[in-house]
Scaffold this active site. Structure first.
Site, mmCIF file in Angstrom:
data_model
loop_
_atom_site.group_PDB
_atom_site.id
_atom_site.type_symbol
_atom_site.label_atom_id
_atom_site.label_comp_id
_atom_site.label_asym_id
_atom_site.label_seq_id
_atom_site.Cartn_x
_atom_site.Cartn_y
_atom_site.Cartn_z
ATOM 1 N N ASP A 1 9.544 -5.340 -8.193
ATOM 2 C CA ASP A 1 8.960 -4.632 -7.059
ATOM 3 C C ASP A 1 8.562 -3.251 -7.575
ATOM 4 O O ASP A 1 9.428 -2.452 -7.944
ATOM 5 C CB ASP A 1 10.001 -4.516 -5.941
ATOM 6 C CG ASP A 1 9.483 -3.728 -4.739
ATOM 7 O OD1 ASP A 1 8.388 -3.117 -4.825
ATOM 8 O OD2 ASP A 1 10.184 -3.714 -3.716
ATOM 9 N N VAL A 2 7.260 -2.986 -7.637
ATOM 10 C CA VAL A 2 6.822 -1.734 -8.272
ATOM 11 C C VAL A 2 7.315 -0.487 -7.530
ATOM 12 O O VAL A 2 7.344 0.599 -8.105
ATOM 13 C CB VAL A 2 5.279 -1.661 -8.425
ATOM 14 C CG1 VAL A 2 4.770 -2.744 -9.367
ATOM 15 C CG2 VAL A 2 4.577 -1.705 -7.076
ATOM 16 N N TYR B 1 -3.074 3.609 3.784
ATOM 17 C CA TYR B 1 -3.781 3.081 2.601
ATOM 18 C C TYR B 1 -4.697 4.161 2.017
ATOM 19 O O TYR B 1 -4.694 4.407 0.800
ATOM 20 C CB TYR B 1 -4.589 1.844 2.992
ATOM 21 C CG TYR B 1 -5.192 1.112 1.812
ATOM 22 C CD1 TYR B 1 -4.439 0.213 1.059
ATOM 23 C CD2 TYR B 1 -6.517 1.319 1.446
ATOM 24 C CE1 TYR B 1 -4.983 -0.459 -0.028
ATOM 25 C CE2 TYR B 1 -7.079 0.645 0.366
ATOM 26 C CZ TYR B 1 -6.303 -0.241 -0.373
ATOM 27 O OH TYR B 1 -6.858 -0.895 -1.451
ATOM 28 N N ASP C 1 4.819 -9.080 -11.145
ATOM 29 C CA ASP C 1 4.513 -9.255 -9.722
ATOM 30 C C ASP C 1 5.824 -9.386 -8.959
ATOM 31 O O ASP C 1 6.837 -9.809 -9.515
ATOM 32 C CB ASP C 1 3.652 -10.511 -9.498
ATOM 33 C CG ASP C 1 2.815 -10.416 -8.222
ATOM 34 O OD1 ASP C 1 1.599 -10.139 -8.324
ATOM 35 O OD2 ASP C 1 3.382 -10.596 -7.116
ATOM 36 N N ASN D 1 -1.684 -1.749 -10.861
ATOM 37 C CA ASN D 1 -2.666 -2.441 -10.036
ATOM 38 C C ASN D 1 -2.080 -3.000 -8.735
ATOM 39 O O ASN D 1 -2.821 -3.237 -7.781
ATOM 40 C CB ASN D 1 -3.283 -3.577 -10.883
ATOM 41 C CG ASN D 1 -4.123 -4.511 -10.072
ATOM 42 O OD1 ASN D 1 -5.257 -4.198 -9.712
ATOM 43 N ND2 ASN D 1 -3.571 -5.679 -9.726
HETATM 44 N N1 LIG Z 1 -9.521 -6.392 -2.717
HETATM 45 C C1 LIG Z 1 -10.181 -5.287 -2.481
HETATM 46 O O1 LIG Z 1 -11.242 -5.295 -1.840
HETATM 47 C C2 LIG Z 1 -9.670 -3.979 -3.013
HETATM 48 C C3 LIG Z 1 -10.521 -2.868 -2.961
HETATM 49 C C4 LIG Z 1 -10.102 -1.664 -3.507
HETATM 50 C C5 LIG Z 1 -8.862 -1.585 -4.111
HETATM 51 N N2 LIG Z 1 -8.039 -2.679 -4.149
HETATM 52 C C6 LIG Z 1 -6.762 -2.531 -4.838
HETATM 53 O O2 LIG Z 1 -6.741 -3.434 -5.920
HETATM 54 C C7 LIG Z 1 -5.390 -3.737 -6.265
HETATM 55 C C8 LIG Z 1 -5.249 -5.230 -6.442
HETATM 56 O O3 LIG Z 1 -5.476 -5.843 -5.190
HETATM 57 P P1 LIG Z 1 -6.073 -7.301 -5.005
HETATM 58 O O4 LIG Z 1 -7.218 -7.159 -4.098
HETATM 59 O O5 LIG Z 1 -6.239 -7.968 -6.310
HETATM 60 O O6 LIG Z 1 -4.895 -7.935 -4.131
HETATM 61 P P2 LIG Z 1 -4.053 -9.273 -4.202
HETATM 62 O O7 LIG Z 1 -3.292 -9.299 -2.921
HETATM 63 O O8 LIG Z 1 -4.911 -10.439 -4.549
HETATM 64 O O9 LIG Z 1 -3.054 -9.002 -5.414
HETATM 65 C C9 LIG Z 1 -2.047 -8.032 -5.320
HETATM 66 C C10 LIG Z 1 -0.801 -8.534 -6.013
HETATM 67 O O10 LIG Z 1 0.182 -7.492 -5.932
HETATM 68 C C11 LIG Z 1 1.431 -8.085 -5.691
HETATM 69 N N3 LIG Z 1 2.335 -7.109 -5.080
HETATM 70 C C12 LIG Z 1 2.316 -6.660 -3.803
HETATM 71 N N4 LIG Z 1 3.318 -5.803 -3.607
HETATM 72 C C13 LIG Z 1 3.981 -5.701 -4.777
HETATM 73 C C14 LIG Z 1 5.112 -4.964 -5.202
HETATM 74 N N5 LIG Z 1 5.787 -4.174 -4.350
HETATM 75 N N6 LIG Z 1 5.518 -5.088 -6.482
HETATM 76 C C15 LIG Z 1 4.865 -5.909 -7.347
HETATM 77 N N7 LIG Z 1 3.797 -6.635 -6.992
HETATM 78 C C16 LIG Z 1 3.357 -6.531 -5.726
HETATM 79 C C17 LIG Z 1 1.135 -9.260 -4.785
HETATM 80 O O11 LIG Z 1 2.196 -10.241 -4.811
HETATM 81 C C18 LIG Z 1 -0.188 -9.777 -5.358
HETATM 82 O O12 LIG Z 1 0.017 -10.794 -6.311
HETATM 83 C C19 LIG Z 1 -4.544 -3.121 -5.161
HETATM 84 O O13 LIG Z 1 -4.007 -1.897 -5.618
HETATM 85 C C20 LIG Z 1 -5.530 -2.866 -4.048
HETATM 86 O O14 LIG Z 1 -5.129 -1.819 -3.207
HETATM 87 C C21 LIG Z 1 -8.416 -3.868 -3.608
#
Ligand SMILES: NC(=O)c1ccc[n+]([C@@H]2O[C@H](COP(=O)([O-])OP(=O)(O)OC[C@H]3O[C@@H](n4cnc5c(N)ncnc54)[C@H](O)[C@@H]3O)[C@@H](O)[C@H]2O)c1
Length: 252
Positions: free
Chosen positions: A61-62, A154, A36, A88
């Site tokens: 940072d991915v 997005y 993360d 993810n």
């Molecule tokens: N929550 C939803 O409804 C939803 C729906 C569809 C898809 N998604 C996708 O699911 C995935 C996970 O999202 P989530 O909802 O668990 O979000 P979240 O915000 O709870 O978790 C995302 C994590 O990614 C980390 N992060 C952000 N930028 C980063 C970077 N540059 N390098 C490394 N880490 C980084 C953040 O610190 C966080 O801990 C994402 O790809 C998101 O687009 C989410």
């Protein structure tokens, strides 16, 4: 145990779905690496597993290709293999329309959501090829199919993630590597928590969730169950597929 002896890397593992994937994989015997951008959050995910040795937290940072190479290098030197990669990590664009999307916002969202999946996959592929086996699981979104789950950047990024997934599957299946995508609907996580407050609510999202057959938000664990399936040998014949786990959002 479905992942006994396997090594799994999950990006964005400090919160939400990534954290749930780490918990699920670990419970099935895997050695887990939580990646993360927030080191403290990744460490908390590992610490909360209960203090055994099958876990490692790494800050990265991915969207930075050097970070991707460093993480994969550390994983391989420490554990000797890399079996599962969950790309993810992702960021939302707050539903910003194209005209309001700055170049900076565009580059950040595309860089993290799509660039991150590319950089980590490219870094992991040589090790997976040398093993003759590997599973890449990309967290896309229903925004890989429809508009309205995000804004311009997005939605474009998640369409891109699905395209990347298919091409990885096409090019590397013969090396024993399976690439698949999970397409979540509305999941209650750190990314979306504000949407569930009266001040942060988005009428389009509220209406879309209410119209789904499930009629509710999903949980991170419901996504992690699909990730476990795709990571395991239960999915041995599944290449380049996109699994919606969305309560039926894209059904109509
Ligand atoms: N929550 C939803 O409804 C939803 C729906 C569809 C898809 N998604 C996708 O699911 C995935 C996970 O999202 P989530 O909802 O668990 O979000 P979240 O915000 O709870 O978790 C995302 C994590 O990614 C980390 N992060 C952000 N930028 C980063 C970077 N540059 N390098 C490394 N880490 C980084 C953040 O610190 C966080 O801990 C994402 O790809 C998101 O687009 C989410």
């Amino acid at each position: 145990m479905k992942l006994d002896g396997r090594v799994a890397v999950v990006t964005g593992a400090g919160s939400g779905m990534g954290r749930a994937m780490i918990e699920e994989f670990h419970a099935e015997g895997a050695t887990v690496v939580a990646v993360d951008i927030r080191q403290d959050a990744a460490q908390a995910t590992i610490d909360d597993l209960g203090g055994n040795s099958r876990g490692l937290a790494l800050a990265a940072d991915v969207s930075d290709e050097a970070d991707a190479e460093r993480v994969v290098g550390e994983v391989v030197s420490q554990f000797g293999r890399l079996d599962v990669l969950c790309n993810n990590a992702g960021v939302l664009d707050d539903y910003t329309t194209a005209l309001d999307t700055t170049t900076e916002l565009w580059n950040r969202v595309i860089g993290v959501n799509l660039g991150g999946a590319f950089f980590f996959s490219r870094a992991a592929l040589p090790q997976m090829i040398s093993q003759g086996k590997g599973a890449i699981i990309n967290t896309a979104s229903i925004s890989a199919f429809v508009a309205g789950g995000g804004g311009a950047a997005y939605t474009a990024s998640k369409h891109g993630v699905l395209g990347l997934t298919k091409q990885l599957a096409f090019d590397y299946g013969k090396h024993g590597i399976r690439a698949n995508a999970i397409c979540p609907g509305a999941i209650h996580t750190g990314m979306t928590g504000h949407l569930l407050t009266p001040e942060g609510a988005n009428p389009h999202v509220d209406a879309a969730v209410a119209a789904t057959p499930a009629g509710r938000w999903g949980t991170p664990q419901e996504i992690a169950h699909m990730a476990l399936f795709l990571a395991s040998d239960d999915a041995a014949f599944i290449h380049g597929a996109a699994f919606t786990v969305d309560g039926g959002w894209v059904l109509p």
